[in-house]
Design an enzyme around this catalytic site. Structure first.
Site, mmCIF file in Angstrom:
data_model
loop_
_atom_site.group_PDB
_atom_site.id
_atom_site.type_symbol
_atom_site.label_atom_id
_atom_site.label_comp_id
_atom_site.label_asym_id
_atom_site.label_seq_id
_atom_site.Cartn_x
_atom_site.Cartn_y
_atom_site.Cartn_z
ATOM 1 N N THR A 273 -3.144 -1.399 28.683
ATOM 2 C CA THR A 273 -3.452 -1.947 30.010
ATOM 3 C C THR A 273 -4.156 -3.306 29.920
ATOM 4 O OG1 THR A 273 -5.692 -1.042 30.173
ATOM 5 C CG2 THR A 273 -3.871 0.450 30.753
ATOM 6 N N SER B 24 -18.011 -4.158 23.419
ATOM 7 C CA SER B 24 -18.238 -5.611 23.359
ATOM 8 C C SER B 24 -18.709 -6.188 24.692
ATOM 9 C CB SER B 24 -16.962 -6.312 22.912
ATOM 10 O OG SER B 24 -16.616 -5.860 21.626
ATOM 11 N N LEU B 25 -18.339 -5.552 25.791
ATOM 12 C CA LEU B 25 -18.772 -6.069 27.094
ATOM 13 C C LEU B 25 -20.285 -6.005 27.264
ATOM 14 C CD1 LEU B 25 -16.274 -4.866 29.859
ATOM 15 C CD2 LEU B 25 -16.685 -7.193 29.047
ATOM 16 N N ILE C 55 -12.008 -5.605 19.452
ATOM 17 C CA ILE C 55 -11.248 -5.240 20.651
ATOM 18 C C ILE C 55 -9.776 -5.191 20.243
ATOM 19 C CG2 ILE C 55 -10.797 -5.814 23.059
ATOM 20 C CD1 ILE C 55 -13.320 -7.744 22.778
ATOM 21 N N ILE C 56 -9.211 -3.997 20.337
ATOM 22 C CA ILE C 56 -7.811 -3.811 19.930
ATOM 23 C C ILE C 56 -6.970 -3.569 21.174
ATOM 24 C CG2 ILE C 56 -6.221 -2.432 18.540
ATOM 25 C CD1 ILE C 56 -8.590 -1.764 16.693
ATOM 26 N N ASN D 245 -19.983 -15.813 17.020
ATOM 27 C CA ASN D 245 -19.122 -14.838 17.695
ATOM 28 C C ASN D 245 -18.230 -14.150 16.666
ATOM 29 O OD1 ASN D 245 -17.236 -13.404 19.140
ATOM 30 N ND2 ASN D 245 -16.863 -15.005 20.652
ATOM 31 N N HIS E 260 -7.060 -3.925 30.398
ATOM 32 C CA HIS E 260 -8.452 -3.801 29.965
ATOM 33 C C HIS E 260 -8.761 -4.702 28.760
ATOM 34 C CE1 HIS E 260 -12.362 -1.940 29.766
ATOM 35 N NE2 HIS E 260 -12.175 -1.541 28.526
ATOM 36 N N ARG F 100 -9.315 -8.529 8.958
ATOM 37 C CA ARG F 100 -10.339 -9.501 9.356
ATOM 38 C C ARG F 100 -11.762 -8.984 9.176
ATOM 39 N NH1 ARG F 100 -5.680 -10.209 11.106
ATOM 40 N NH2 ARG F 100 -4.878 -12.284 11.571
HETATM 41 N N1 LIG Z 1 -11.646 -1.179 24.693
HETATM 42 C C1 LIG Z 1 -12.678 -1.734 24.001
HETATM 43 C C2 LIG Z 1 -13.941 -1.810 24.560
HETATM 44 N N2 LIG Z 1 -14.142 -1.331 25.792
HETATM 45 C C3 LIG Z 1 -15.424 -0.921 26.267
HETATM 46 C C4 LIG Z 1 -16.177 -2.017 26.962
HETATM 47 O O1 LIG Z 1 -16.606 -2.996 26.033
HETATM 48 C C5 LIG Z 1 -17.411 -1.436 27.636
HETATM 49 O O2 LIG Z 1 -18.206 -0.786 26.687
HETATM 50 C C6 LIG Z 1 -17.087 -0.445 28.745
HETATM 51 O O3 LIG Z 1 -16.257 -1.048 29.710
HETATM 52 C C7 LIG Z 1 -18.375 0.031 29.446
HETATM 53 O O4 LIG Z 1 -19.064 -1.055 30.047
HETATM 54 N N3 LIG Z 1 -14.961 -2.386 23.865
HETATM 55 C C8 LIG Z 1 -14.747 -2.874 22.599
HETATM 56 O O5 LIG Z 1 -15.689 -3.396 21.959
HETATM 57 N N4 LIG Z 1 -13.517 -2.770 22.031
HETATM 58 C C9 LIG Z 1 -12.468 -2.226 22.705
HETATM 59 O O6 LIG Z 1 -11.346 -2.173 22.127
HETATM 60 C C1 LIG Z 2 -9.535 -2.752 24.865
HETATM 61 C C2 LIG Z 2 -8.382 -1.903 25.128
HETATM 62 O O1 LIG Z 2 -7.384 -2.429 25.465
HETATM 63 C C3 LIG Z 2 -8.391 -0.440 24.962
HETATM 64 O O2 LIG Z 2 -9.187 0.193 24.108
HETATM 65 C C4 LIG Z 2 -8.097 0.266 26.222
HETATM 66 O O3 LIG Z 2 -6.836 0.792 26.055
HETATM 67 P P1 LIG Z 2 -5.853 1.014 27.305
HETATM 68 O O4 LIG Z 2 -5.535 -0.341 27.829
HETATM 69 O O5 LIG Z 2 -4.661 1.696 26.671
HETATM 70 O O6 LIG Z 2 -6.593 1.877 28.278
#
Ligand SMILES: Nc1c(NC[C@H](O)[C@H](O)[C@H](O)CO)[nH]c(=O)[nH]c1=O
Ligand SMILES: CC(=O)[C@@H](O)COP(=O)(O)O
Length: 164
Positions: free
Chosen positions: A93, A58-59, A88-89, A120, A95, A134
């Protein structure tokens, strides 16, 4: 799931035959299929056309919209609006917060600063079950909702925006 109404009165359709770009993040592959199914179904139903671009997560979605905007009028395709799809689940962390907040923030910045219609459809959930409820077209249909929101914003821009 709370709030499963289809929000019928909130949606309007543009007069023009709209052409949209769907940007789908496939970090969660099966969920991406479900969101795309909802979004394409809603656009087909409205008689809109679309291209689909796939990104890893998604980023990456907001930058693709910037690439498309840069290309418009410079030999690239013209798009009336954009549909952002992703899931995004929450993990263990921080993140999750970065991906969820920054992807939405960038979409809002683009939408407001560049006056572009964006739906969105990026889900931000605590777990898989919430995401599936969803994403499925037969349940929450958030992909369809985002597509109909984008069409509504195209219609409102037609009504209120600069006349070219
Ligand atoms: N953890 C999730 C991500 N993470 C990846 C980032 O979006 C990105 O692709 C990476 O940091 C490389 O730039 N993306 C999602 O869409 N959903 C997640 O749960
Ligand atoms: C988007 C997130 O939180 C995930 O996929 C990354 O997981 P983690 O925080 O356990 O590294």
């Amino acid at each position: 799931m709370a709030g499963t109404s289809q929000h019928g009165k909130a949606f309007i359709r543009p007069k023009k035959k709209a052409h949209l770009l769907i940007i789908e993040a496939r970090f969660h592959d099966d969920l991406a299929d479900a969101l795309l199914d909802g979004a394409t179904n809603a656009l087909d139903e409205a008689g809109a056309t679309y291209d689909v671009v796939t990104v890893p997560g998604s980023l990456e979605i907001p930058a693709v919209i910037t690439f498309a905007l840069d290309g418009m009028g410079e030999g690239g395709k013209d798009y009336d609006g954009f549909v952002a799809l992703g899931t995004i689940i929450r993990g263990d962390t921080y993140h999750f917060d970065i991906v969820a907040n920054e992807s939405s923030r960038a979409l809002m910045d683009l939408s407001v600063q560049e006056a572009i219609p964006i739906g969105n459809g990026i889900l931000t959930t605590e777990n898989d079950a919430q995401a599936w409820t969803r994403a499925k077209r037969t349940e929450g249909d958030k992909g369809g909702f985002a597509a109909r929101a984008a069409l509504t914003m195209i219609a409102l821009k037609e009504q209120l925006g600069a006349q070219s």
